[in-house]
Enzyme design. Structure first.
Site, PDB file in Angstrom:
ATOM      1  N   ASP A  11       0.873  -1.157   0.000  1.00 34.41           N
ATOM      2  CA  ASP A  11       0.000   0.000   0.000  1.00 34.41           C
ATOM      3  C   ASP A  11       0.928   1.231   0.000  1.00 34.41           C
ATOM      4  O   ASP A  11       2.106   1.105   0.369  1.00 34.41           O
ATOM      5  CB  ASP A  11      -0.851  -0.050   1.280  1.00 34.41           C
ATOM      6  CG  ASP A  11      -1.649   1.197   1.490  1.00 34.41           C
ATOM      7  OD1 ASP A  11      -2.406   1.566   0.587  1.00 34.41           O
ATOM      8  OD2 ASP A  11      -1.518   1.813   2.563  1.00 34.41           O
ATOM      9  N   LEU A  12       0.436   2.360  -0.421  1.00 36.50           N
ATOM     10  CA  LEU A  12       1.317   3.540  -0.504  1.00 36.50           C
ATOM     11  C   LEU A  12       1.136   4.466   0.702  1.00 36.50           C
ATOM     12  O   LEU A  12       2.010   4.546   1.576  1.00 36.50           O
ATOM     13  CB  LEU A  12       1.024   4.287  -1.814  1.00 36.50           C
ATOM     14  CG  LEU A  12       1.846   5.535  -2.089  1.00 36.50           C
ATOM     15  CD1 LEU A  12       3.333   5.231  -2.194  1.00 36.50           C
ATOM     16  CD2 LEU A  12       1.376   6.208  -3.384  1.00 36.50           C
ATOM     17  N   ASP A  13      -0.036   5.107   0.764  1.00 38.05           N
ATOM     18  CA  ASP A  13      -0.281   6.085   1.829  1.00 38.05           C
ATOM     19  C   ASP A  13      -0.287   5.394   3.190  1.00 38.05           C
ATOM     20  O   ASP A  13      -1.080   4.490   3.432  1.00 38.05           O
ATOM     21  CB  ASP A  13      -1.651   6.752   1.616  1.00 38.05           C
ATOM     22  CG  ASP A  13      -1.683   7.583   0.348  1.00 38.05           C
ATOM     23  OD1 ASP A  13      -0.609   7.945  -0.143  1.00 38.05           O
ATOM     24  OD2 ASP A  13      -2.788   7.854  -0.136  1.00 38.05           O
ATOM     25  N   THR A  19       1.379  10.228   3.538  1.00 33.64           N
ATOM     26  CA  THR A  19       0.517  11.206   2.871  1.00 33.64           C
ATOM     27  C   THR A  19      -0.816  11.344   3.593  1.00 33.64           C
ATOM     28  O   THR A  19      -1.591  12.244   3.267  1.00 33.64           O
ATOM     29  CB  THR A  19       0.279  10.806   1.405  1.00 33.64           C
ATOM     30  OG1 THR A  19       0.159   9.406   1.351  1.00 33.64           O
ATOM     31  CG2 THR A  19       1.419  11.265   0.518  1.00 33.64           C
ATOM     32  N   LYS A  47      -8.949   6.179   5.638  1.00 36.25           N
ATOM     33  CA  LYS A  47      -7.699   5.572   5.177  1.00 36.25           C
ATOM     34  C   LYS A  47      -7.951   4.367   4.280  1.00 36.25           C
ATOM     35  O   LYS A  47      -8.693   3.456   4.651  1.00 36.25           O
ATOM     36  CB  LYS A  47      -6.838   5.167   6.378  1.00 36.25           C
ATOM     37  CG  LYS A  47      -6.207   6.371   7.042  1.00 36.25           C
ATOM     38  CD  LYS A  47      -5.182   5.973   8.076  1.00 36.25           C
ATOM     39  CE  LYS A  47      -4.576   7.220   8.709  1.00 36.25           C
ATOM     40  NZ  LYS A  47      -3.750   6.892   9.869  1.00 36.25           N
ATOM     41  N   SER A 116      -2.409   0.487  -4.397  1.00 34.46           N
ATOM     42  CA  SER A 116      -2.897   1.697  -3.726  1.00 34.46           C
ATOM     43  C   SER A 116      -4.214   2.159  -4.326  1.00 34.46           C
ATOM     44  O   SER A 116      -4.400   2.105  -5.538  1.00 34.46           O
ATOM     45  CB  SER A 116      -1.854   2.815  -3.874  1.00 34.46           C
ATOM     46  OG  SER A 116      -2.409   4.061  -3.522  1.00 34.46           O
ATOM     47  N   ALA A 117      -5.103   2.659  -3.471  1.00 39.97           N
ATOM     48  CA  ALA A 117      -6.373   3.198  -3.953  1.00 39.97           C
ATOM     49  C   ALA A 117      -6.187   4.563  -4.616  1.00 39.97           C
ATOM     50  O   ALA A 117      -7.085   5.062  -5.284  1.00 39.97           O
ATOM     51  CB  ALA A 117      -7.331   3.342  -2.776  1.00 39.97           C
ATOM     52  N   LYS A 147     -11.019  -0.819  -1.818  1.00 38.22           N
ATOM     53  CA  LYS A 147     -10.806  -1.685  -0.673  1.00 38.22           C
ATOM     54  C   LYS A 147     -12.002  -1.486   0.270  1.00 38.22           C
ATOM     55  O   LYS A 147     -12.473  -0.355   0.379  1.00 38.22           O
ATOM     56  CB  LYS A 147      -9.516  -1.296   0.073  1.00 38.22           C
ATOM     57  CG  LYS A 147      -8.242  -1.373  -0.778  1.00 38.22           C
ATOM     58  CD  LYS A 147      -7.088  -0.677  -0.069  1.00 38.22           C
ATOM     59  CE  LYS A 147      -5.863  -0.601  -0.966  1.00 38.22           C
ATOM     60  NZ  LYS A 147      -4.738   0.142  -0.374  1.00 38.22           N
ATOM     61  N   GLU A 171      -0.069  -3.275   4.688  1.00 33.41           N
ATOM     62  CA  GLU A 171      -1.207  -2.347   4.747  1.00 33.41           C
ATOM     63  C   GLU A 171      -1.296  -1.621   6.082  1.00 33.41           C
ATOM     64  O   GLU A 171      -1.030  -2.204   7.118  1.00 33.41           O
ATOM     65  CB  GLU A 171      -2.515  -3.135   4.590  1.00 33.41           C
ATOM     66  CG  GLU A 171      -3.228  -2.943   3.289  1.00 33.41           C
ATOM     67  CD  GLU A 171      -3.730  -1.545   2.999  1.00 33.41           C
ATOM     68  OE1 GLU A 171      -3.811  -0.710   3.913  1.00 33.41           O
ATOM     69  OE2 GLU A 171      -4.051  -1.268   1.842  1.00 33.41           O
ATOM     70  N   ASP A 172      -1.712  -0.358   6.034  1.00 36.20           N
ATOM     71  CA  ASP A 172      -1.897   0.393   7.285  1.00 36.20           C
ATOM     72  C   ASP A 172      -3.371   0.625   7.603  1.00 36.20           C
ATOM     73  O   ASP A 172      -3.687   1.184   8.654  1.00 36.20           O
ATOM     74  CB  ASP A 172      -1.210   1.768   7.201  1.00 36.20           C
ATOM     75  CG  ASP A 172      -1.955   2.705   6.280  1.00 36.20           C
ATOM     76  OD1 ASP A 172      -2.310   2.287   5.159  1.00 36.20           O
ATOM     77  OD2 ASP A 172      -2.191   3.864   6.672  1.00 36.20           O
TER      78      ASP A 172
HETATM   79  P1  B16 Z   1      -6.663   9.872  -4.100  1.00 42.74           P
HETATM   80  P2  B16 Z   1      -3.676   3.975  -0.202  1.00 42.74           P
HETATM   81  C1  B16 Z   1      -5.592   5.823  -0.353  1.00 42.74           C
HETATM   82  O1  B16 Z   1      -4.291   5.400  -0.616  1.00 42.74           O
HETATM   83  C2  B16 Z   1      -5.652   6.681   0.899  1.00 42.74           C
HETATM   84  O2  B16 Z   1      -5.311   5.919   2.042  1.00 42.74           O
HETATM   85  C3  B16 Z   1      -7.027   7.232   1.046  1.00 42.74           C
HETATM   86  O3  B16 Z   1      -7.099   8.049   2.202  1.00 42.74           O
HETATM   87  C4  B16 Z   1      -7.415   8.022  -0.209  1.00 42.74           C
HETATM   88  O4  B16 Z   1      -8.726   8.519  -0.116  1.00 42.74           O
HETATM   89  C5  B16 Z   1      -7.283   7.099  -1.421  1.00 42.74           C
HETATM   90  O5  B16 Z   1      -5.974   6.593  -1.486  1.00 42.74           O
HETATM   91  C6  B16 Z   1      -7.587   7.805  -2.724  1.00 42.74           C
HETATM   92  O6  B16 Z   1      -6.596   8.761  -2.950  1.00 42.74           O
HETATM   93  O7  B16 Z   1      -7.687  10.864  -3.706  1.00 42.74           O
HETATM   94  O8  B16 Z   1      -5.250  10.409  -4.119  1.00 42.74           O
HETATM   95  O9  B16 Z   1      -7.005   9.149  -5.386  1.00 42.74           O
HETATM   96  O10 B16 Z   1      -3.628   3.963   1.302  1.00 42.74           O
HETATM   97  O11 B16 Z   1      -4.585   2.924  -0.798  1.00 42.74           O
HETATM   98  O12 B16 Z   1      -2.306   4.016  -0.838  1.00 42.74           O
HETATM   99 MG    MG Z   2      -2.796   3.209   3.273  1.00 38.67          MG
END
Ligand code: B16
Ligand code: MG
Length: 222
Positions: A11-13, A19, A47, A116-117, A147, A171-172
């Site tokens: 996962d990224l964030d 972030t 998240k 990552s989402a 997710k 994953e966090d």
């Molecule tokens: P964006 P991850 C997710 O990233 C974030 O945790 C989540 O808070 C955010 O809403 C989602 O990405 C979408 O991000 O608005 O930049 O497309 O944790 O799956 O890496």
């Molecule tokens: Mg995350």
């Protein structure tokens, strides 16, 4: 599950970079502009959740109703504020211990993918200079189900050509742990033990972690 992990999907964030604090800032400003506050605890619910689903949660917290057109506008406002923050990111913002863990995976021939989402994943990878580690990128630009649906991780596995049972997800977020489980993958929770209790194993962060140690902990469970 297997005792032969061939790929790690990150996962990224919140796992590789922090972030989450920028997402929080941008969502809180949006909430404030609509006349209500938004706490860090409430932010936990966002998240790993997609942008539009995050907005729905925010609006329900503020008990605010908006039309579909207004929702698109609000999501765009939040995203442009968020992008203005992540544009300034530097390689210093990669979380401690992450680079040496990725280097060790490479040295061991374990494949590496992103799951990552976020639709902003490419920009974050570029600004923090870690894109070159990832053989496959599955992100919000190519998946349609958020997710806890496993699509983001199953897509990463398919892109790598590795069966889900041989993939280990980091994953966090609670939704991300559930997504990995639903995909039939092993999962390491990175962060809070209480929030991530469904993960196979939990680490606080990557500081001082070695690949061998993490895999030994995991294989011990089977
Ligand atoms: P964006 P991850 C997710 O990233 C974030 O945790 C989540 O808070 C955010 O809403 C989602 O990405 C979408 O991000 O608005 O930049 O497309 O944790 O799956 O890496
Ligand atoms: Mg995350």
């Amino acid at each position: 599950m297997t005792k032969n992990i061939k790929a790690c999907i990150f996962d990224l964030d919140g796992v590789l970079v922090d972030t989450a604090k920028y997402h929080y800032l941008a969502w809180r400003e949006l909430a404030n502009s609509m006349g209500f506050d938004f706490t860090e605890k409430q932010n936990e619910r966002l998240k790993g959740v997609s942008r539009m689903a995050s907005l729905e949660i925010l609006l329900s917290i503020g008990k605010v109703e908006k039309s579909d057109a207004e929702k698109l506008q609000l999501a765009a406002t939040k995203n442009s504020r968020y992008v203005s923050l992540i544009e300034k990111m530097t390689p210093d913002e990669v979380l401690p211990g992450v680079i040496s863990f990725l280097d060790e995976l490479k040295a061991k021939g374990i494949r590496i993918a992103l799951g990552s989402a976020s639709k902003n994943a490419p920009m974050i990878l570029e600004r923090t200079n870690i894109g070159h580690y990832f053989e496959a990128i599955s992100d919000g630009n190519i998946i349609s189900k958020a997710k806890p649906d496993p699509e983001v991780f199953l897509t990463a596995a398919t892109l790598l050509g590795v069966e889900p049972q041989a993939c280990l997800v980091f994953e966090d977020a609670e939704a991300g742990v559930e997504a990995a489980i639903a995909g039939g993958m092993s999962v390491v929770g990175v962060g809070d033990k209480l929030i991530l209790h469904r993960a196979d194993i939990i680490i606080e962060n990557f500081v001082g972690q070695s690949v061998d140690f993490v895999l030994a902990l995991l294989y011990d469970k089977y």
